[in-house]
Design an enzyme around this catalytic site. Structure first.
Site, mmCIF file in Angstrom:
data_model
loop_
_atom_site.group_PDB
_atom_site.id
_atom_site.type_symbol
_atom_site.label_atom_id
_atom_site.label_comp_id
_atom_site.label_asym_id
_atom_site.label_seq_id
_atom_site.Cartn_x
_atom_site.Cartn_y
_atom_site.Cartn_z
ATOM 1 N N GLU A 77 -6.336 -5.302 9.798
ATOM 2 C CA GLU A 77 -7.060 -5.928 8.689
ATOM 3 C C GLU A 77 -8.511 -6.282 9.038
ATOM 4 O O GLU A 77 -9.093 -7.157 8.405
ATOM 5 C CB GLU A 77 -6.312 -7.184 8.235
ATOM 6 C CG GLU A 77 -4.914 -6.886 7.694
ATOM 7 C CD GLU A 77 -4.415 -7.986 6.780
ATOM 8 O OE1 GLU A 77 -4.522 -7.824 5.539
ATOM 9 O OE2 GLU A 77 -3.919 -9.014 7.303
ATOM 10 N N HIS A 96 -9.585 -14.882 8.942
ATOM 11 C CA HIS A 96 -8.443 -14.518 8.097
ATOM 12 C C HIS A 96 -7.199 -15.135 8.727
ATOM 13 O O HIS A 96 -6.959 -14.944 9.925
ATOM 14 C CB HIS A 96 -8.275 -13.010 7.977
ATOM 15 C CG HIS A 96 -6.947 -12.643 7.365
ATOM 16 N ND1 HIS A 96 -6.565 -13.069 6.095
ATOM 17 C CD2 HIS A 96 -5.876 -11.945 7.836
ATOM 18 C CE1 HIS A 96 -5.343 -12.632 5.827
ATOM 19 N NE2 HIS A 96 -4.905 -11.950 6.861
ATOM 20 N N HIS A 98 -2.926 -16.978 7.820
ATOM 21 C CA HIS A 98 -1.796 -17.118 6.907
ATOM 22 C C HIS A 98 -1.349 -18.569 6.790
ATOM 23 O O HIS A 98 -0.228 -18.818 6.370
ATOM 24 C CB HIS A 98 -0.596 -16.306 7.412
ATOM 25 C CG HIS A 98 -0.877 -14.857 7.644
ATOM 26 N ND1 HIS A 98 -0.054 -14.044 8.401
ATOM 27 C CD2 HIS A 98 -1.886 -14.063 7.231
ATOM 28 C CE1 HIS A 98 -0.548 -12.824 8.437
ATOM 29 N NE2 HIS A 98 -1.662 -12.798 7.744
ATOM 30 N N HIS A 167 -0.208 -14.031 0.800
ATOM 31 C CA HIS A 167 -0.632 -13.492 2.088
ATOM 32 C C HIS A 167 -1.307 -14.553 2.947
ATOM 33 O O HIS A 167 -0.857 -14.866 4.048
ATOM 34 C CB HIS A 167 -1.569 -12.305 1.828
ATOM 35 C CG HIS A 167 -2.009 -11.571 3.043
ATOM 36 N ND1 HIS A 167 -2.684 -10.376 2.978
ATOM 37 C CD2 HIS A 167 -1.899 -11.848 4.353
ATOM 38 C CE1 HIS A 167 -2.965 -9.960 4.209
ATOM 39 N NE2 HIS A 167 -2.488 -10.829 5.054
#
Lengths: 265, 265, 265, 265
Positions: A77, A96, A98, A167
């Site tokens: 990603e 990024h 979760h 996500h």
């Protein structure tokens, strides 16, 4: 201007802090734009943030591809970082993750995630929710190419955070310290808002004026910001990697007592 | 194909990961079908997963009974594993655990447990709830014979997970890594769904297409899967037991900094 | 029959387990009836359970007063233990704790606390709530004399647990192992019930038949019970104090890998 | 009367306890009035509480400014302490913290935070909520001058705690031990009240008579209070800094077993 060595060290510190503060776990990553070449950025190869070492840091272009030959696997990603850094010249670091506490707000979108605690001001007045299915239909829900990354960057717009439905989130900061701080406080703000909703009754959000006043007041090396960065780095066991480009003093913790570092929440 | 030594080592790693990730506690267990004899499987003798060592692993038949003479007590509920492995030739590993966050969904069945986060896709589109009382009336709620195990396996059907009312869950995977991953993410998905319900409003579940795309994409040794397995094994202190039958590299964590392993959530 | 040395060691083990499993914190205590003189019992002097050592154990009468001269301060609330042991010849061990997860059920009494998970069966079919204000009006909410202790024992009746409004709970077991197990699972059952309520819809409680079947099946040294006791004692760092009066083997954990003991939830 | 050395040591102990008990994290602070000069007080320079050492303690006046020359940065919000100590001659110690569990009560003010558990009695019958915006409009939400500090002190009035909307709380105690105890139990009381609300139905709060009876009964060095202080200090690794001005004995924990100190909840 930071030397490249300090930039790499900062990235290791940031990875370890995000892991220690439960923002990331086996998955999640952070990038930092190359201080001298805005079309490149640094990020770890594919390894969990808690394990990142200096030798793991690689240099990628804004197409998400490595600048030098690289045999080791990269984050699938990484296009999240490439696309946001490409779209936002004002941004120098991207996270990024979760983090569990923000997930409900991407799943049950009737409740917008907005700042309710002062340390949540850094997430900004507006937190859009990006759903990969809107444009790409059924996928494996991962951002695995530039088209998906750019669609996410478009939804992020000029904001600091975008939730990614089912996500996690992507956050963008003007510096490493700022994006880490905002990413650490994002789940705390989410918890406070969820619990306020559970109590019931009218909720008082931070006003636009309060959000703006706080964002104007904090710089990466202002004392209030640095205190937390220094504390988190020491908790994560990487206090010795700290550097300050502004010449300020880095206090070393004393040795009167054995430090029993526990996780923060 | 794994040698038996690697199979035993994998089982120890898996036990420790499940304990470290709070899926199991004093109770709970995991089994792995014998790679050469599908009518046998390996599981620990009756000891808590956190304490399992290689010498604790025993070999049982699909009737739940030991293949070799065994004086030490066995798990009362080994029939869960025997019956599911018997019913499902496609399955090679089974987990039984009481992980707290899934319990409410077996107790208040009005809310089906379904994937809402991408890492929850592995639990599959459907999670049936098995209630031992339906066929067996008042019992001690444990699966202590093949009749009960087969009734559970029947309710599980072709799915990946069955909740066990007032007890826990049983999960089934094509490999050790896959059943552990699904069992680790099952409680996280449950937490996200519960919190989304608490926020209120419409909930967006993963679509069937998303679930299928994700299950097609992941193999046990694909980089994304292996990264988590490697991370969890190191967290659990058993990184040195890791092996990879596919010949891929196992990176060793660096030694720049002392690793402060905290639990993941 | 346990020698007195083993009884004292058991009490130290039990104190440490209750602390490690978050049932008690700075406050809370556990008592064990004298194996040879039912009018006496053993309990620590006033110190937090996590710190209890063998030398801290004192012998009290069923009036809550020390049998031998004792200069060190005693628990203010030792009368909880004296009164319950006095009222219940079938009971040999008592726990008093403030475990957080049960507090709401004493504060908002519209929801009775009843078993919903199989490990919660030991709390019994009925958990009465005792409110000190009913008979004693405004007090400091502590049980500091025999009159208050006897009123609590009366409310407990033949049950295993009584909640104490705005304070905590008192639990009673036929043995040390049983009262500790029930006290560890009481908060877990409370959490599962609260979360099931939050999910909404019909809740399936354990049936009376299931509760009875489970209570008939378990003895203190049955393998399933012993496995947890042994695990918890090792987690709490007191595995070497374990003894078994029934002559069963105490397995020592292996030394293949460093044990990273984390708390259970 | 404590010597200044003991006062400084107490302040270090208190900082460490508040950090260990999750009342404070990177931010938060505690002050203690000078025992001989009521117009001065002691507080750490700007560093996270977990890292505070004796050399970090500085002496400030009731205007929030240092008494001696001080180059190191000070807490921006020291005016909270200065203003409350100025307004309340009966108060000798003040805590400011962001403890997560109290935040919802300042954000969703329809539910007043009141004692529901006996250890919550120390927060008092009334917990006012102060909103900096009422008088000062849009700010950065921090108390950074005497005018804001005095407005907060006015809202606090004669109470023990004031919540600070979207920020945290300020608590005031007659002694160091009392303000720390109240600050540790404040979040626990908040959790119990929130969970009781989630269960639904009528909530039984502590009565005024119960609150008064408990406040009359406890002194800083009464055995029940000292037991917790001693326990928390040992958990935080600063047990060796403990002193008792009342001449009571400080028991040293035994060395039978390695103490595995975990966080309390």
């Amino acid at each position: 201007m930071s030397t490249l060595d300090n930039v790499i060290a900062d990235l290791v510190v940031a990875n370890r802090i995000l892991a220690r503060e439960d923002v990331v776990d086996a998955y999640g990553h952070i990038s930092l734009r190359h201080p001298d070449n805005p079309r490149h950025f640094f990020i770890s190869r594919s390894v969990s943030p808690e394990l990142v070492e200096r030798d793991d840091i690689v240099e990628l272009g804004l197409d998400g591809q490595p600048v030098h030959e690289e045999k080791r696997p990269l984050y699938l990603e990484r296009f999240i970082h490439a696309a946001i850094l490409e779209a936002r010249p004002d941004i120098h670091a991207v996270v990024h993750a979760h983090a569990e506490d923000i997930l409900p707000f991407g799943i049950a979108q009737a409740t917008p995630l907005r700042p309710v605690i002062h340390s949540g001001s850094f997430i900004g007045a507006n937190v859009p929710v990006w759903d990969i299915a809107d444009k790409f239909g059924d996928t494996n829900v991962l951002v695995t190419n530039m088209a998906q990354g750019r669609d996410l960057a478009k939804k992020l717009g000029k904001n600091a955070v975008a939730l990614m439905r089912g996500h996690g989130f992507a956050s963008a900061g003007r510096s490493m310290i700022e994006v880490v701080r905002l990413s650490v406080y994002l789940p705390r703000n989410a918890r406070a808002l969820m619990r306020a909703k559970m109590l019931g009754g009218k909720i008082k959000y931070l006003s636009k004026g309060e959000i703006d006043a706080r964002n104007a007041g904090y710089s990466p090396y202002s004392n209030e910001t640095w205190r937390a960065w220094e504390y988190w780095a020491n908790k994560a066991g990487v206090g010795d990697l700290l550097t300050r480009p502004d010449g300020g003093t880095i206090y070393k913790p004393g040795h009167d007592h054995k430090h029993d570092h526990k996780h923060d929440h």
